[in-house]
Design a protein around this motif. Sequence first.
Motif, PDB file in Angstrom:
ATOM      1  N   ALA A  20     -23.353   9.088  11.461  1.00 13.96           N
ATOM      2  CA  ALA A  20     -23.450   8.515  12.804  1.00 13.96           C
ATOM      3  C   ALA A  20     -24.697   9.030  13.512  1.00 13.96           C
ATOM      4  O   ALA A  20     -25.439   8.259  14.133  1.00 13.96           O
ATOM      5  N   TYR A  50     -19.819   8.831  19.226  1.00 15.40           N
ATOM      6  CA  TYR A  50     -21.233   8.446  19.193  1.00 15.40           C
ATOM      7  C   TYR A  50     -21.366   6.947  18.910  1.00 15.40           C
ATOM      8  O   TYR A  50     -22.085   6.209  19.606  1.00 15.40           O
ATOM      9  N   ILE A  51     -20.624   6.498  17.856  1.00 11.75           N
ATOM     10  CA  ILE A  51     -20.683   5.082  17.498  1.00 11.75           C
ATOM     11  C   ILE A  51     -19.991   4.234  18.573  1.00 11.75           C
ATOM     12  O   ILE A  51     -20.417   3.116  18.866  1.00 11.75           O
ATOM     13  N   VAL A 109     -29.875  10.202  22.978  1.00  8.36           N
ATOM     14  CA  VAL A 109     -29.606  10.927  21.747  1.00  8.36           C
ATOM     15  C   VAL A 109     -28.626  12.052  22.042  1.00  8.36           C
ATOM     16  O   VAL A 109     -28.756  12.749  23.050  1.00  8.36           O
ATOM     17  N   GLU A 120     -34.173   6.748  23.710  1.00  9.60           N
ATOM     18  CA  GLU A 120     -33.025   6.282  24.477  1.00  9.60           C
ATOM     19  C   GLU A 120     -33.234   4.816  24.836  1.00  9.60           C
ATOM     20  O   GLU A 120     -34.354   4.311  24.780  1.00  9.60           O
ATOM     21  N   LEU A 179     -22.462   3.409  20.949  1.00  7.66           N
ATOM     22  CA  LEU A 179     -23.299   2.298  20.488  1.00  7.66           C
ATOM     23  C   LEU A 179     -22.634   0.973  20.853  1.00  7.66           C
ATOM     24  O   LEU A 179     -23.292   0.053  21.359  1.00  7.66           O
ATOM     25  N   LEU A 182     -32.109   4.518  18.118  1.00  8.26           N
ATOM     26  CA  LEU A 182     -32.625   4.876  19.444  1.00  8.26           C
ATOM     27  C   LEU A 182     -34.119   5.163  19.424  1.00  8.26           C
ATOM     28  O   LEU A 182     -34.796   5.011  20.432  1.00  8.26           O
ATOM     29  N   ILE A 222     -27.889   4.792  26.550  1.00  8.86           N
ATOM     30  CA  ILE A 222     -27.494   5.611  25.406  1.00  8.86           C
ATOM     31  C   ILE A 222     -28.610   6.610  25.179  1.00  8.86           C
ATOM     32  O   ILE A 222     -29.771   6.217  25.003  1.00  8.86           O
ATOM     33  N   MET A 235     -27.726   6.641  14.753  1.00 11.06           N
ATOM     34  CA  MET A 235     -28.052   6.540  16.173  1.00 11.06           C
ATOM     35  C   MET A 235     -29.502   6.903  16.440  1.00 11.06           C
ATOM     36  O   MET A 235     -30.182   6.254  17.226  1.00 11.06           O
TER      37      MET A 235
END
Lengths: 332, 369
Positions: free
Chosen positions: B154, B91-92, B280, B175, B95, B162, B278, B158
Amino acid sequence: MRIRTILLSIAAFAMAFAAHAMDFKPAVVYDMGGKFDKSFNEGISNGVAKFAEETGVEVMEFEVTAEPQREQAMRRMAERGATIVLGVGFAQADAMNKVSAEFPDVKFAIIDVYWLDQPNLRQYSFKEHEGSYLVGIAAAMASQTGKVGFVGGMDIPLIRKFACGYVQGVMATNPDAEIFQNMTGSTPAAWNDPAKGAELTQSQIDRGADVVYHAAGGTGTGVIRAAADAGKLAIGVDSNQNHLAPGSVLTSMLKRVDVAAYNTFKDAMSGDFETGIKVLGLAEGGVDWALDDNNAPLINDAMKAAIDDAKAKIISGDIVVHNYESDNNCPS
Amino acid sequence: MTSHGLPRWADVGLLPLINILAAVIVSGVLIWVIGENPFEAMAVMFNGAFVYSGGFGYTLYYTTNFIFTGLAVAVAFHAAMFNIGGEGQAYIGGLGAGLAVLMADSFLPGFLLIPFAVAFAALFGAAWAFIPGYLQATRGSHIVITTIMFNFIAASVMVGLLSGPMMREGQGSPETRIFEPNGHMPYMHEMLGWIGIEVARSPLNLSLVIALAAAVLVWFIIWRTRFGYAARTFGHSPGAAEYAGINTTWLIIAVLALSGALAGMMASNAVLGEPHKIVVNFTSGYGFTGIAVALMGRNHPVGIILASLLFGALFQGGTELDFEFQTITRETVQVVQGLIILFSGALAYMFAPMLARILFMITPEREPA
């Protein structure tokens, strides 16, 4: 000769209509919450089921479980000859935009989206802030402590829009009221975590809240249960949830996604499908508050009068409820 | 001979096959109970995963995700560490990849931007795993606890980004904006089109090649370098490693950072490859499935690639199953996937003693030990 022409054209028309009805293949792509989330997707599913029952037309259905499946599912539906593809939720917006451009002869519709621009696409958006304002009035008037709560699902702008409308309704009725707000979480799991919902509700009740409004999908069942167990009041969301705990659910904020889904297929079938953006608020019957036998004893005349008055004023434009999504901000 | 009394060929070849077969039989019964023909369902799954145009592309797209996360788990496992934070690291990593592209897609050409973004994904993933690694190495905080906690952190970070500063204007979905075309990982169907091979469009992209290269690299690091030797030594016996003069503090941190970098690189597929933004929860549980992939692949890159292919086929075939039969819902598909994970992951050695006995009986002559 003339009669024959008329007969022929009637026959041709009837045949065309029959062929049209036979070829009519509606499809719906549910999102991650799933068809039976007791909330948003299930509302769509109810509308779809009603349509299928009335018309006898079979509806192709799919529930996505991963991001790339959204686009894949829509494309597969169109390739399989779907006449209309209905998408559920803002997360499908980009996929819808792409696929609807690829299949200009297929009709598309999407719920909770208002920012796309395709000639074959209908978009539905709801004024949740207006409905939330009304239940905010009910909460403020029903509260004896002057403290009310809000439990949201996943912390995203759409849910803050519910919260913001609610806060405005509460504050307009009782400017001294105290409002506790909690979001269940930051992952999609927050839509389906009744235990956490019950915990947050209990903590708000411990701080003095006696009415708690939820906009948390499946998590909300925990909110309603916790409020009922503590002898306090809950407010339901999306569909009419008054029956989930009769006597403990003050009212429900109705978001009629089922009507949107039903109308989408119905219009597409009759060939009377307008594209563009449909914004459904109180005036259009897209959002409302629920009053039925289950909550009638909880709503006194003064409450009903105040809510109906506000409803009329919102419809006439005398009251303007601020929409959180317009500037990602809520006036305090 | 392995610790389960099985010859190696049976441990890595026969046993996984038996496990899959057991899962398939149970799934078949399940589908039969629902009222569908299990053989027909199997055919639909196979067809959807490998045959229909574009289907194989989707299979390989999912495979790519699983190779990255499977390798991440395996690398840590060789040093006897159980990194269950692949989900958060990926996930990161997303990012990192996203930030790189969002910052630079207005001026950097693709051939510079893409490597830059992939490096950022690896760097961010490594950084996210570095913290639990550091805590484990210097403070003894168990990484099973810390890495799973870091998954939640994380997710919160996020969503905060986001739906806050990184959210695209003028719409309601948490997003980022869509990347400019120079920030897109090239699609396989486009690249094959340039050299005259026509294939159906699918999200499959160049990341598959990166994943395969990463698998080779992991093999090289683990079995052909001093660092890999140290990691395996530590995995077999931390005390012996320490006694042999290996700097275990540094080793733990480095192994976890490498593991996190691999997980983070999943973003080159799941962010740069397909949605080109990106979104979710783009990780969709690939990080967790990576654990089953590594278990099934016996922590060897070749095994991981094969296991990833199986899971990719299951994902895509399951989707087709859902399309084809209205009675088979996504929950049914998840149960089938869960059964395979159960039999080849958690119950991986359930049949080992039985298989060992059978092999012992049918082996005609044995050298006295």
